[in-house]
Write an enzyme that holds these catalytic residues in place. Structure first.
Site: not given
Ligand code: GLC
Length: 843
Positions: A507, A433, A430
């Site tokens: 999100d 970017e 995650d």
């Molecule tokens: C980001 C991700 C989300 C995750 C959060 C915490 O916002 O897009 O899916 O739950 O980070 O890790």
């Protein structure tokens, strides 16, 4: 455990309120497209090489190269040809083709040098006067032509190309974009951005795929992939002969043209160039339950227990950031998870795979070995002055490994060793970017990247950081897990990401608008080369409600990757939290997905083989049916593979309303209503009254659907017989693919593929089943095959490989039986032998 704040509310409190977000992102990262341009100018001279031609223009160079007979590349440069221009997306196949050039009628004409042309071959004409380029098919059908010469900005390094179509075109693709499926009239920016809780108008989002597919109502299509990872803009004008304007902040201009001639061809050509999804393990097709975050261990076990006790199928539980110790990747918070090994093993015994998250930001903690190693090896990103770049993410101040360096990727890949030894089989990556908690939301432009030895600053390298992170993770895990397939999914992407990771759409909100938005979004990503994509079912931000969650599951079980996920400050949204009635409907809905697993696995395998998406727009399957281009339908209905049409309810019931009146378009051909078995003619609109527990679903006549039993988790399915459900039509066809679901053995031919062909007439049904692949018994554990024929006709005689089937004698090796509702009959074949010939005579 440190006291960092983790909840969503606090993330907002850091200044990212909607208002601020909408204003700050464009202001800080937005570029002003230059006003003053210089055209590339007319042709001065050209040089033909084997498979390319280099054209020297008055103010630059154009290079045209054949990659395959249906994929051509055009590049344009300000100055001389750069020696090296790495693509982070494409892998040009080397077909060793030759081209020929002719100078005629004021143009330099370029085509493939071969004796026999086929009607879809392309001809490229470059005007001698101003070097404008035209792509046409050999029959003179122009795909597109430059409406202006390629131009470079007088200041800076921008480059642009503008194209015009000569016919009415619908433009689709463009990766993860909000809005409708057809993007005509839209301006889109390609700059990976963490748009925490985005609206359905937001642009850009987390991913950049500057890939345009243009469709015509005669069913033809072509595509253009603008392979430049720098900040770029595509502007689609709304004229009937649509113009496409493409700008990028830094040249060279590099685009590939995909000749089509159909949308499916374009999709395969994209796969050929940008690569395909490596076949994931079969369990990823199961239902995934996620939450930011499930902890401590007892909570994870409780969620798992609930699924099993309530008999709601589930294959995976996801651990978001809070499993870590102070958000340090590759660590466990020992208070919350005292014995990860035991937890992973117990869950595994119960049929659950754990998926864990890693982020690229590493806590700047001098006491922590991974931080120490990264710094000691000098693997972190630096500012222009050579100092480490520190950005704030979940753990506070972080350093960021420079994944664009090969050595860093190897180092990173090895860090997964402990997870692999623990038995973790799925990996969630995650924030790549990279997302940084400051006003710019990402690293400053001056940050330096290695870019595989061709250094660039973050201003230019930004959009590939996420892919580089995914490459590091994939390559590391492939080494660690050897012959096992690994599932990796992330949020950030540039084109080509599918070779390394699947993605999800980040999100979203728990709103009806976002449920509606999910369909064109998944379809667009599928068209852009990503066949296995998820949307947070139930929505991430804000609280979900019972009706929305129910309807979301009715759509979401058809997303390629089916995951319920939500933010930490929201109310829980597991299938059981809204009471018995909702739970019952959602359970049935998820069970339906499990029943479809053999079909879903077959189309997942097809996606990994030839690049076709699993979830497809209507016009991909019915390109000559003009009505499929009508936005009334294609934003709210879709195909799963080529056989199932889903028309989910995407709106809330009115007060006191018991059912939603749903208008549905059935494309040309014939259809079965899955629930009633009603035989319907396509090419028209129908209406259904849909109550909360209904889901409009249609099977294309002539389909064979491999289906299985309802099981608590995917692995269990192999213990049961397989059913081939046949929906007769003049012509019948289908595939059923099986393998061990876990290793890479299928690459050596260790799979079992059944190819089903047949035809149905009023008095007779004939079906042939051929088998290929080295495995002959795998799908037929218990050695039983059921052929379920959906017809009200009564068989007089059924023969399988010349043996007569006994009516109602299930003890026999070969028998058949009519269903109680008389809507289908089933042939039960024990110890089936292939090739198989089935002949049914009707009364
Ligand atoms: C980001 C991700 C989300 C995750 C959060 C915490 O916002 O897009 O899916 O739950 O980070 O890790």
């Amino acid at each position: 455990m440190s006291k960092e704040k983790t909840n969503f509310g606090n993330k907002l409190a850091q200044g990212f309120t909607k208002g601020v977000l909408n204003i700050t992102v464009p202001l800080l990262n937005h570029r002003i497209v230059p006003f003053r341009w210089q055209a590339i100018g007319g042709i001065v001279t050209h040089k033909k090489l084997e498979n390319s031609v280099l054209i020297h223009c008055e103010n630059g160079f154009i290079e045209v190269k054949i990659i395959t007979p249906s994929i051509w590349r055009v590049r344009a440069f300000h100055d001389t040809l750069p020696k090296y221009h790495k693509s982070w997306a494409s892998r040009e196949p080397d077909f060793n083709l030759k081209i020929k050039t002719v100078q005629e009628y004021g143009s330099l004409t370029i085509k493939e040098d071969k004796n026999v042309s086929s009607k879809n071959d392309l001809i490229i004409k470059v005007s001698e006067v101003d070097s404008t380029i035209t792509f046409e098919r050999i029959n003179g059908d122009i795909l597109h032509k430059d409406s202006e010469p390629i131009s470079m900005s007088k200041r800076g390094s921008w480059i642009k190309t503008k194209k015009i179509a000569l016919k009415k075109e619908y433009h689709v693709g463009f990766g993860e974009k909000t809005g409708k499926l057809i993007k005509n009239g839209r301006k889109m920016i390609f700059w990976n951005t963490d748009q925490t809780a985005y609206t359905v108008r937001e642009d850009p989002l987390y991913q950049s795929e500057p890939l345009q597919i243009s469709l015509r109502e005669d069913g033809t299509a072509f595509g253009i992939f603008y392979d430049n990872y720098r900040y770029s803009v595509i502007k689609l004008e709304k004229t009937s002969t649509s113009k496409v304007n493409y700008y990028t902040e830094k040249g060279p201009l590099c685009y590939y043209v995909f000749a089509g001639p159909t949308l499916k061809d374009v999709s395969k050509q994209i796969g050929e160039l940008n690569g395909k999804l490596p076949l994931p393990p079969k369990w990823v097709l199961g239902h995934h339950q996620s939450r930011w975050s499930y902890y401590p261990e007892e909570k994870v076990r409780e969620v798992a227990r609930n699924f099993r006790e309530k008999e709601i199928p589930c294959d995976s539980i996801h651990l978001d950031i809070d499993y870590m110790d102070g958000f340090r990747c590759f660590t466990w918070n020992k208070e919350r998870f005292p014995n990860p090994q035991k937890m992973v093993a117990d869950l595994r015994d119960d049929g659950f795979k754990l998926i864990i998250m890693t982020d690229p930001g590493l806590k700047a903690d001098p006491e922590w070995t991974i931080y120490q190693n990264c710094v000691a090896k000098d693997y972190h990103c630096k500012l222009a002055n050579g100092n480490p770049y520190l950005g704030k993410v979940w753990p506070g101040k972080c350093i960021f490994p420079d994944f664009t360096s090969p050595a860093v990727r190897v180092w990173w890949g090895k860090l997964y060793k402990d997870y692999v030894e623990l038995g973790i089989e799925g990996f969630w990556i995650d924030m790549a970017e990279p997302s940084i908690f400051d006003i710019r939301r990402t690293a400053p432009f001056e940050v330096q990247h290695n870019m595989d030895g061709q250094p660039e600053s973050h201003q230019y390298a930004h959009n590939v950081y996420g892919n580089a992170f995914a490459i590091a993770t994939r390559e590391g895990l492939d080494v660690l897990r050897k012959n096992k397939r690994t599932f990796i999914f992330g949020r950030t992407a540039y084109s080509g990401i599918q070779r390394y990771a699947s993605t999800w759409t980040g999100d979203n909100y728990s709103t009806w608008k976002h449920l509606q938005q999910s369909i064109p979004m998944v379809l667009s990503m599928g068209l852009s080369g990503q066949p296995f994509v998820a949307v947070d079912i139930g929505g991430f931000t804000f609280d979900c409600k019972a009706e929305l969650l129910t309807r979301w599951y009715q759509t979401g079980i058809f997303y390629p990757f089916c995951r319920n996920h939500s933010a930490n400050a929201t109310k829980p949204q597991e299938p059981w939290v809204f009471g018995e009635e909702t739970e019952k409907i959602i359970k049935k809905t998820i069970e339906f997905r499990y029943m479809l697993l053999p079909y879903l696995y077959t189309i997942l395998w097809e996606a990994s083989k030839d690049g076709l998406p699993m979830m497809r727009p209507l016009f991909m399957e019915f390109p000559t049916d003009k009505e499929t281009y009508n936005e009334k339908w294609h934003n709210s209905q879709f195909m799963v593979g080529d056989k199932l049409l889903i028309a989910p309810v995407l709106t809330k019931l009115g007060k006191n309303q018991k059912a939603v009146t749903k208008k549905i378009y059935l494309p040309e051909g014939r259809w079965f209503d899955y629930w009633t078995q009603e035989y319907l003619s396509g090419g028209k609109e129908i209406t259904r009254e849909v109550t909360i527990n209904q889901l409009p679903l249609f099977v294309k006549a002539g389909s064979t659907l491999p289906i299985g039993p309802i099981v608590p988790f995917v692995e269990k399915a192999s213990e049961h017989p397989i059913t081939l459900a046949i929906y007769p039509d003049n012509e019948i066809q289908g595939l059923a693919y099986f393998d061990d679901g876990d290793t890479k053995e299928f690459e050596e031919g260790n799979y079992n593929l059944l190819t089903i062909r047949g035809n149905d007439t009023p008095k007779k049904l004939s079906i042939d089943i051929l088998q290929s692949g080295k495995i002959t018994d795998l799908p037929l554990t218990n050695e039983i095959l059921h052929l379920r024929v959906h017809t009200k006709k009564t068989p007089d005689e059924i023969k399988v490989n010349d043996n007569i089937a006994q009516k109602d004698f299930e003890t026999e090796n070969l028998s058949w039986k009519i269903s109680d509702d008389m809507k289908h009959y089933t042939i039960v074949i024990k110890i089936p032998k292939f090739p198989m010939d089935i002949q049914v005579k009707y009364k």
